[in-house]
Design a protein around this motif. Structure first.
Motif, mmCIF file in Angstrom:
data_model
loop_
_atom_site.group_PDB
_atom_site.id
_atom_site.type_symbol
_atom_site.label_atom_id
_atom_site.label_comp_id
_atom_site.label_asym_id
_atom_site.label_seq_id
_atom_site.Cartn_x
_atom_site.Cartn_y
_atom_site.Cartn_z
ATOM 1 N N VAL A 81 40.681 -21.675 -37.496
ATOM 2 C CA VAL A 81 39.430 -21.049 -37.059
ATOM 3 C C VAL A 81 38.237 -21.799 -37.625
ATOM 4 O O VAL A 81 38.332 -22.494 -38.641
ATOM 5 C CB VAL A 81 39.360 -19.563 -37.512
ATOM 6 N N THR A 82 37.114 -21.649 -36.966
ATOM 7 C CA THR A 82 35.859 -22.249 -37.422
ATOM 8 C C THR A 82 35.191 -21.330 -38.431
ATOM 9 O O THR A 82 35.010 -20.134 -38.169
ATOM 10 C CB THR A 82 34.904 -22.475 -36.234
ATOM 11 N N VAL A 106 38.304 -19.482 -32.580
ATOM 12 C CA VAL A 106 39.444 -20.398 -32.649
ATOM 13 C C VAL A 106 38.920 -21.834 -32.684
ATOM 14 O O VAL A 106 38.087 -22.233 -31.856
ATOM 15 C CB VAL A 106 40.383 -20.202 -31.442
ATOM 16 N N LYS A 107 39.428 -22.626 -33.626
ATOM 17 C CA LYS A 107 38.953 -23.997 -33.799
ATOM 18 C C LYS A 107 39.768 -24.988 -32.976
ATOM 19 O O LYS A 107 39.213 -25.814 -32.243
ATOM 20 C CB LYS A 107 39.013 -24.374 -35.291
ATOM 21 N N ASN A 110 46.133 -25.855 -30.740
ATOM 22 C CA ASN A 110 47.449 -26.269 -31.238
ATOM 23 C C ASN A 110 47.654 -25.829 -32.686
ATOM 24 O O ASN A 110 48.712 -25.295 -33.046
ATOM 25 C CB ASN A 110 47.616 -27.785 -31.110
ATOM 26 N N ASP A 111 46.629 -26.064 -33.524
ATOM 27 C CA ASP A 111 46.734 -25.648 -34.916
ATOM 28 C C ASP A 111 46.779 -24.121 -35.025
ATOM 29 O O ASP A 111 47.437 -23.574 -35.915
ATOM 30 C CB ASP A 111 45.546 -26.184 -35.725
ATOM 31 N N PHE A 112 46.096 -23.465 -34.119
ATOM 32 C CA PHE A 112 46.088 -22.000 -34.138
ATOM 33 C C PHE A 112 47.497 -21.452 -33.864
ATOM 34 O O PHE A 112 47.971 -20.554 -34.560
ATOM 35 C CB PHE A 112 45.103 -21.459 -33.096
ATOM 36 N N VAL A 113 48.166 -22.018 -32.884
ATOM 37 C CA VAL A 113 49.532 -21.590 -32.562
ATOM 38 C C VAL A 113 50.475 -21.889 -33.729
ATOM 39 O O VAL A 113 51.332 -21.069 -34.089
ATOM 40 C CB VAL A 113 50.025 -22.290 -31.274
ATOM 41 N N GLY A 142 39.812 -14.432 -25.386
ATOM 42 C CA GLY A 142 39.477 -15.832 -25.171
ATOM 43 C C GLY A 142 39.575 -16.600 -26.470
ATOM 44 O O GLY A 142 40.597 -16.593 -27.149
ATOM 45 N N GLY A 143 38.487 -17.271 -26.838
ATOM 46 C CA GLY A 143 38.484 -18.022 -28.090
ATOM 47 C C GLY A 143 37.975 -17.236 -29.277
ATOM 48 O O GLY A 143 37.863 -17.773 -30.384
ATOM 49 N N LYS A 144 37.664 -15.949 -29.065
ATOM 50 C CA LYS A 144 37.132 -15.122 -30.146
ATOM 51 C C LYS A 144 38.216 -14.228 -30.741
ATOM 52 O O LYS A 144 39.102 -13.746 -30.023
ATOM 53 C CB LYS A 144 35.967 -14.263 -29.639
#
Length: 449
Positions: A81-82, A106-107, A110-113, A142-144
């Motif tokens: 994450v950012t 989400v930053k 791939n790293d998030f998964v 989404g990305g949040k």
């Protein structure tokens, strides 16, 4: 273009980069739900800059810094994450006090998964993920991410907050959020006006190489009145605390369940002790004293002869003096007598609710009642302070073997803190709170996480 101009352009570019990297900050106006009644704002760049400056100016900390990149194969939260300039945590009105939220972005997908797998997250429903190992769950839109510390069985609270933020898009006003941002502190806590507060309050938290300090000026509603008293104490005592008698309105903030718990902990009924005609209460814990105690047990030898065995133990006992001052002191003393809290002995009136050390209850005058440990030696007061509430503790005077009873994480955090001082006093129509954690005199950080 000559060499000087190139150097000047490079310096300007570095200065601009440094400004945006270290000082320029933004914050999201859609990160906090409208129903939030408390917001905690962490100024990430201010904290980072202070830590860097403290490290630069304190060579003793250099050896604590590692420049190694660590295990590249391990995914951390900062990869997932950012981290925003301001981390905004908030509490939703009418939800349990221990449930908090924060929104993140989400930053890297791939790293998030990978991180979800590393931290053993499981999917619950369409948008909710939880990890029992990490003790958190989050709602993804989404990305949040809306992250919370609520337990898995409390996912309805998370759904309520997510609906407000992501579906209804109902956010706290920029003016409200700006109050916490405008505090310009490492940490700011915004508390909305409520049943106690007449208007919004801001708690600020700051730190440097020698201390951590929290402060707040708040305006209680008119019915919540407070009185001050001048407390005299010795600064070398392990712990000193004092407070004035709460008014009826303030005392009424405690529920019946709260009073029952406090009464059980004290060993006597607080309603019969904390009377409105009292003036103040003060306690002095001078130190924790060792006392050698021996116990005799018996065993038998092979011929069944009784053999005496003496076991010597070192017992730690607090040396303290607790004072109740006010017109009702004599009535409290009579209550202790009628309730069987006092036993008359040759050494004095033994106060039975105190289990840690033999203590005696005495009336110094018609307006002062003392409960004093038998091992207490009074020391002359060398400081006084006018306050509603006063608390001072020297952590360095707590014996090391007693620290073993504290959780290991707590011991680690307080290991380099010398003292804690807390004071609440009147300032015109407002109440001023101030709390300082003072560091030991060395080059180590205030807190070691």
């Amino acid at each position: 273009m000559n060499k000087k101009r190139w150097v000047l352009l490079v310096l300007i570019a570095v200065a601009v980069w440094g400004y945006f990297k270290l000082f320029y900050k933004t914050y999201s106006t859609s990160a906090v739900a409208k129903s939030a009644d408390c917001i905690v704002a962490l100024d990430v760049k201010r904290i980072t800059n202070t830590v860097i400056w403290n490290w630069i100016t304190t060579p003793g900390q250099w050896k604590k810094i590692s420049f190694s990149s660590g295990n590249k194969s391990t995914v951390s939260w900062k990869d997932m994450v950012t981290i925003p300039d301001y981390v905004l945590a908030f509490h939703i009105q009418h939800q349990p006090l221990n449930i908090w939220y924060t929104t993140l972005q989400v930053k890297d997908e791939n790293d998030f998964v990978k991180g979800l797998q590393a931290y053993h997250f499981e999917k619950q429903g369409i948008n909710i993920y939880f990890s029992k190992d990490a003790g958190i769950q989050f709602y993804r839109e989404g990305g949040k991410l809306l992250v919370t510390n609520a337990a898995v069985e409390d996912s309805n609270y998370l759904l309520q907050a997510a609906t407000e933020l992501f579906i209804n898009k109902s956010y706290v006003t920029q003016q409200t959020l700006g109050k916490a941002i405008a505090a310009k502190s490492h940490l700011a806590i915004y508390i909305a006006a409520n049943n106690f507060l007449q208007e919004d309050a801001i708690v600020t938290g700051n730190f440097d190489k020698s201390s951590i300090e929290f402060s707040c000026n708040c305006s209680p509603k008119k019915q919540f009145s407070f009185t001050e008293n001048t407390f005299n104490y010795n600064t070398n005592s392990l712990c000193m605390f004092g407070f004035t008698q709460p008014s009826n309105a303030v005392y009424g903030l405690l529920s019946t369940a709260d009073k029952d718990k406090i009464s059980k902990a004290l060993g006597f009924d607080m309603d019969s002790t904390f009377l409105q005609s009292n003036k103040y209460y003060a306690a002095d814990i001078a130190e924790i004293k060792p006392r050698v105690d021996s116990a005799i047990t018996y065993t038998y030898d092979n011929d069944f002869n009784k053999v005496e065995k003496v076991v010597v133990n070192t017992i730690r006992e607090p040396a303290f003096n607790f004072l109740i001052s006010g017109d009702s002191s004599i009535n409290i003393y009579k209550y202790f007598q009628h309730a069987g809290k006092i036993d008359q002995t040759d050494s004095g009136n033994l106060f039975k609710p105190m289990p840690f050390v033999k203590s005696y209850c005495t009336m110094q005058s018609n307006r002062e009642l003392n409960i004093v440990a038998s091992n207490y030696q009074p020391a002359e007061a060398n400081k006084n302070s006018k306050a509603i509430l006063l608390f001072n503790i020297l952590l360095t005077k707590i014996p090391n073997d007693l620290l073993n009873y504290f959780p290991a994480d707590v011991v680690k955090i307080i290991a380099n803190i010398e003292s804690v001082q807390l004071k609440a006093g009147k300032q015109n129509e407002k109440i001023n709170f101030n709390c300082i954690f003072q560091k030991r005199k060395n080059d180590l950080p205030v807190i070691n996480f």
